[in-house]
Motif scaffolding. Sequence first.
Motif, mmCIF file in Angstrom:
data_model
loop_
_atom_site.group_PDB
_atom_site.id
_atom_site.type_symbol
_atom_site.label_atom_id
_atom_site.label_comp_id
_atom_site.label_asym_id
_atom_site.label_seq_id
_atom_site.Cartn_x
_atom_site.Cartn_y
_atom_site.Cartn_z
ATOM 1 N N TYR A 20 -3.292 -20.287 -10.775
ATOM 2 C CA TYR A 20 -2.924 -20.624 -9.394
ATOM 3 C C TYR A 20 -2.614 -19.346 -8.610
ATOM 4 C CZ TYR A 20 -2.498 -25.623 -10.457
ATOM 5 O OH TYR A 20 -2.757 -26.928 -10.792
ATOM 6 N N SER A 38 -1.663 -17.653 -4.770
ATOM 7 C CA SER A 38 -1.064 -17.961 -3.480
ATOM 8 C C SER A 38 -2.005 -17.640 -2.322
ATOM 9 C CB SER A 38 0.227 -17.128 -3.361
ATOM 10 O OG SER A 38 0.856 -17.422 -2.154
ATOM 11 N N LEU A 46 -1.551 -22.951 -3.194
ATOM 12 C CA LEU A 46 -1.926 -22.192 -4.374
ATOM 13 C C LEU A 46 -3.296 -22.700 -4.787
ATOM 14 C CD1 LEU A 46 1.522 -22.887 -5.909
ATOM 15 C CD2 LEU A 46 0.704 -20.555 -5.590
ATOM 16 N N VAL A 89 -5.848 -27.256 -6.224
ATOM 17 C CA VAL A 89 -4.949 -26.722 -5.211
ATOM 18 C C VAL A 89 -3.585 -27.355 -5.413
ATOM 19 C CG1 VAL A 89 -5.537 -28.518 -3.502
ATOM 20 C CG2 VAL A 89 -4.710 -26.298 -2.714
ATOM 21 N N PHE A 90 -2.550 -26.630 -5.036
ATOM 22 C CA PHE A 90 -1.197 -27.159 -5.131
ATOM 23 C C PHE A 90 -0.407 -26.578 -3.954
ATOM 24 C CE2 PHE A 90 2.926 -28.170 -6.950
ATOM 25 C CZ PHE A 90 2.660 -29.358 -7.613
ATOM 26 N N PRO A 125 5.570 -24.110 -2.786
ATOM 27 C CA PRO A 125 6.892 -24.658 -2.487
ATOM 28 C C PRO A 125 7.762 -23.755 -1.624
ATOM 29 C CG PRO A 125 6.732 -24.013 -4.788
ATOM 30 C CD PRO A 125 5.369 -23.825 -4.201
ATOM 31 N N GLY A 126 7.574 -22.439 -1.735
ATOM 32 C CA GLY A 126 8.473 -21.548 -1.013
ATOM 33 C C GLY A 126 8.004 -21.207 0.390
ATOM 34 N N GLY A 159 6.220 -26.646 0.546
ATOM 35 C CA GLY A 159 5.755 -27.436 -0.588
ATOM 36 C C GLY A 159 5.040 -28.708 -0.236
ATOM 37 N N ARG A 160 4.544 -28.799 0.992
ATOM 38 C CA ARG A 160 3.764 -29.990 1.344
ATOM 39 C C ARG A 160 2.362 -29.590 1.783
ATOM 40 N NH1 ARG A 160 7.392 -31.343 6.062
ATOM 41 N NH2 ARG A 160 7.514 -29.096 5.795
ATOM 42 N N LEU A 161 1.422 -30.501 1.608
ATOM 43 C CA LEU A 161 0.089 -30.375 2.181
ATOM 44 C C LEU A 161 -0.299 -31.757 2.685
ATOM 45 C CD1 LEU A 161 -1.746 -28.284 -0.598
ATOM 46 C CD2 LEU A 161 -1.112 -27.463 1.677
ATOM 47 N N CYS A 162 -1.277 -31.802 3.598
ATOM 48 C CA CYS A 162 -1.769 -33.097 4.065
ATOM 49 C C CYS A 162 -2.995 -33.477 3.241
ATOM 50 C CB CYS A 162 -2.108 -33.031 5.548
ATOM 51 S SG CYS A 162 -3.571 -32.029 5.903
ATOM 52 N N TRP A 184 -4.848 -31.048 0.524
ATOM 53 C CA TRP A 184 -4.870 -31.409 -0.893
ATOM 54 C C TRP A 184 -6.287 -31.465 -1.452
ATOM 55 C CZ3 TRP A 184 -1.829 -31.423 -4.930
ATOM 56 C CH2 TRP A 184 -0.440 -31.525 -4.773
ATOM 57 N N SER A 202 5.352 -33.890 10.030
ATOM 58 C CA SER A 202 6.326 -34.103 8.964
ATOM 59 C C SER A 202 7.637 -33.383 9.270
ATOM 60 C CB SER A 202 5.742 -33.615 7.634
ATOM 61 O OG SER A 202 6.729 -33.600 6.631
ATOM 62 N N GLY A 257 1.375 -8.730 2.613
ATOM 63 C CA GLY A 257 1.091 -9.207 1.265
ATOM 64 C C GLY A 257 2.309 -9.595 0.467
ATOM 65 N N LEU A 270 5.709 -14.260 1.680
ATOM 66 C CA LEU A 270 5.175 -15.607 1.731
ATOM 67 C C LEU A 270 5.448 -16.140 3.135
ATOM 68 C CD1 LEU A 270 3.875 -17.686 -0.228
ATOM 69 C CD2 LEU A 270 6.138 -18.686 -0.432
#
Lengths: 280, 660, 354
Positions: free
Chosen positions: B3, B5, B18, B29-30, B33-34, B40-43, B47, B176, B502, B505
């Motif tokens: 994974y 970033s 990720l 893909v994930f 979270p930070g 830590g969300r995706l639509c 996803w 969201s 770089g 995040l």
Amino acid sequence: MNDRNPAVITTVPAAAVIEEIRDEIEDVRTYYFRFEDPELERTFAVRSGQFVMCTVFGSGEFAVSLPWSPEADRRHLSVRSVGKVTGALAGLVVGDKIGIRGPFGNGFPFEDIKGKSIIYVAGGIGLIPLRSSIVHVLRHRAEFGRLILLYGARAPKDLMYRETIEGWRGTAGFETYVTIDRPEPGWTGETGFVHTLIEKAKVPVENTVAFVCGPPIMFNAVIQELSGRGLRDDCIISTLERHMKCGLGKCQHCAIGRTLVCTDGPVYTYKQIKTLGEQI
Amino acid sequence: MSYHSGVCNFCGTGCGHLLQVENGAVRGVFPSPGHPVSRGRLCVRGWHIHELMATEERIPRPLTRGAAGLEPVTWNAALDRAAAELGRFRPGEVGLWASPRASNEDVFTLVRLARGVLGTPHIDLLSDGWYSSTAGVLREGTDQPGALGFLTDVRSADFLLVVGTDLARQNPIVASELHFGARAGADLVTIGSRTTQLARLSRTHLRPAPGTKKMVLAALLKILLDEGLADPDFLAGRTPGAAALRRSLVEFDLAGAAKSSGLSVDALRDLAGRLAQAKRAMGFFSTGTTGLGRDTVALVYDLFLAAGKIGRPGCGVIPIVGISNLAGANDMGAAPDRLPGWRALPDPAAEAVLRSAWGGAANASAGGRVGDLLRVSGSPLKALVVMDHDEEIILQAEAIRRLDFVLYLGAFSNPFMDLAHVVLPTATYAETDGTYTNTDRRIQLNRRKIEPRFEARPAWRILTDLAGRLGGAWGYTAPADIFADIARLVPAYSGASYAGLGVNLGGLTWPVESAPLAGAGPRAVPLNEPIAAPAPADEAFPFRLMAGKSYYYWHQNNIMKKTFIPRREYNALLLLYPQGLVEIHPGDAARLGLRDKRPVKVVSARGSMTVQARVTTDVLPGMVYAPYFIGPMIEGFLKPEAGAVERGEDGVIPVRIEKV
Amino acid sequence: MYILPKSDLPMLLRTLADRYELFGPIVDPVSGETLFDRAASPEDLRLDAPIPVNTPKFTVFPHLERILSFRYDRDSKDLDIVRDDLVRPKALVGVRSCDLNGLLCFDRFFLGQEYVDEVYRDHRRKMLIVTNTCVRPFVQCFCVCTDSGPYAAEGYDVNLTDLGSAYLFETGSEKGAALAVELGLAAAGPADAAARDAAVNHSIGLFDGQAVENKAWISRAVNRLTTGFVKPETWEYIGRQCFECGACSFVCPSCSCFNIEDVATQAGPTDRLRTWDSCSFEGYARMAGEHNPRRPVEDRRNKRFFCKLSYSQSKKYLRPGCVGCGRCARVCPGDIGLPNVVTAIRRETTGSKP
């Protein structure tokens, strides 16, 4: 092949060669096929009411109920071209190969219905899954009571298996009623929706089971009519169709209520269907 | 590690993700979270971005048009041909369409190719929507052409206002955040004719009649001013421009506005009071197809300014961008009337700026929008260079076919290829380094995860090679070199570098070296046009049609169509409404005898389309809503209505609905 | 039961790395978050890191995986079907008890019904699992309510429990036992077992301050879901907040719905790909033609929570489908992860305000 169910082709489709293609009605064709592997051709066994997963190579896979009777017919599939994959199937010719997995599902309950009268009620291509059962009971005519087919379609051009039906018409002890939705020039048979034939045929309800297959709106009308006449919910049998990806009870696309159509079905009694808690 | 970033490349939210790489290919893909925005969300789109990255529908190798159509050739042959063809044209004969989903580096090099090498000022983004005019309004008021606030402040706001747009569809993770803000106690208010998911989640949803949103905003502003609810500086005329703005609203008829919009004066007064009393208030509106016109944006800004919510911590207005790098591409100067860094043209000093940055002659004049130039008879354009676009092009296909030369650069196979003489396959965002600037000015570095698939090359490298063949020695060997140039030419980006981006995040927000809104104090932005009620419904066309976007159908579907799950979800709606749909209120449907899913004919003064009715209380009586994504609808009906469609939610098309 | 001194942990990991692809908790240098991922080298694994944000399910059920490949030439009618075995042996180290229980749900579902899922079986057969007793639960965690932690009772090859200077090394399979012998580990004594129990009890004690309102309600929610007593209004309330992203399914250790797509590759063959799917999608149950038996979003939400908590599903997994990891709550844009669903059911039942 699978650890638990070695007679079933579970993951890798078996190659089959299309031997003949017949046009049935608009968008529906029947494909006769044989397995490339002679051993499989000899041993591949199905029960009436089951289904297979059919791969069109390069395009995808779909679930299709089996119209052939294992004891009387050449193997064939009748498929309506409705989407990408079934559309690609319609582009194949004799000699092309397809892939077959299965057979999957529970099949019709023949043992439980011996000695009973049977009413088959089909709408449009709903006749496809009932065909093998009809062939079966006609071969074992003596084991059943009255046998009645009530078949309806929108128009004469939408009637499946017309030659086969003509053959059934002449069969002693098989009452065949065919209807189209509205009168049409040249059509001398019945007109009106298929559930109206229930009255005309004076169908029995005592010691009787009904096999009902067709679009939801027709299904509901037929159920209402049969139930109104006192046919018990557990004497009404149907096969459900669902979107499927695996056939093995794993992908869960065909989950309905607590059951999976691919492994618990596709054949359900209306009594079971009512407890599934979802639209059919 | 499998994974890695990165930044999602779909919409302008810029969510962190990720990407999972297996055997040199993106396989999963994930959510990251930070990440400060997406946390830590995706639509649904995010996803499934790995499905897009794994698609086989790529342009595998360079193609040039020969007798038998497009044929594969070597890179050298393709670049030589492209350079030879482009070299034939005089300055000003070439138009360029940059891509709002390409990286800052790719867009910047295209701008440099246009102005510095081809000597043409005719460059824009084609699907800019309303971003440049929106950012222009904000710049007029604050010197900052971009969001006047931070998405990271949403959860601590006590008042959140969404004007128009279906945010849960367009930028779901922004929606969201608003939902989380509301759950934490913020007063979430939506103003929009249609009931959206966010509207259902709001404390108050005001539903003005279509085309009256501007009147509603003006009414709210007038209440703030007339009833002494506004910020004291603004009321006293100490805020520059406040007095003039106030004068322009003296004649504005509050009661009339309420009547036209179908809202009560009390409801408006209540809302104005809540905004005035809020300590941390934020406003949101879309810049996409459902965007707002220039004056409507000005009114949102002025409303928040008058309420004292501009330039205060935790406050501000944020235009929500529907495409990953639309904001960044604007910052890079992909516009005929601006240079990189929003330097407006004409400007006598502009050429010296470019000359000192690029070390050679450059065209620093103001050009025309390529679409406009293509439309006029006797168009000056003879050639077109297009980076990564899709079906939107059908609106211009005829004009493009008449050009002498068309060069297309893109990653995915696409109908535009049919119009091109040379096709150069570009790397995707996962196959090269690049920076992307999101909807709240966050510059994020997305690192390369895999080698370019097939024979694709990064666009910045292709353009550098092309420039080299045309006499421009840029010396870029990596995207970091280009970013260094960007940071020199775009003042707000000054101070940022790959090294700094770089390790962070979520990247850095611009202006990087100074505090946001550090320029001159905010000014009121005047309105360009008088505020008028929309024409009353006439008998021939009694319905008001609005066009908008839907969830899965981002960017004309060219991208979504190449995924599995989002494509299936797109098909789910299409299968229910295969000919396209218009939403209509149950009361109207009953009156006209319409049923759900049955065909209806929508007729305007300019054209008609036959689509299916979707009967829903999401729309108001007298209103129909057409999602802007189904090909036949665009071609047959929305295209002649482009003027209204381009006005976004301010534009309404008078139509009648006929039962078929 | 053995003792693995912490100084010997690298030896264990190196031994495993020689035979397996090594997976475990890795701390991402940029975000500082823990990911369960493949380790480039054994030193990257951090058994003391917090619970990984993702579950190890991708190691047996990849996000996107080729399961078959076809090459069919329509002219010559030559057909080649390849079921290539790309599965490499994997060792999962530092698996939490919640995630192990997710894998056990998978085992019972993929291997234990009428058919064996051969793709899953191939992954699983070549796998070694080292669990790690969870001594640092997350705020969202509620494994104590779903009987899936913090200590793994079964299903591992090796279970480690941090006892301070050493790990208690418990073996749960022949593979695990052989490993203990090979590493020459010293046997543990009753005091070590007592120390483990103390560590587990301490961890359980940490849950006292978490999910306070809902703890007793998980089992009652199970009951109400199973018996169909949850009101439609509650599902509508939940459905309104669903952004239909699929995240809850994707991060869930026990969600296994998948999609299959045949993709013609530019290289020639057609790949049959299996990808994660979610029952929350509108197109999920859609059939060819236009019939979709499951349309409204609350209907689809209901389906998933039924799958996680009802008795009939528990029969399939021999435990509740929910393993209490709380990840759905972390990734949900609508803030309706499973704990909040339980809250909604509780409020409906007790009549308290949402």
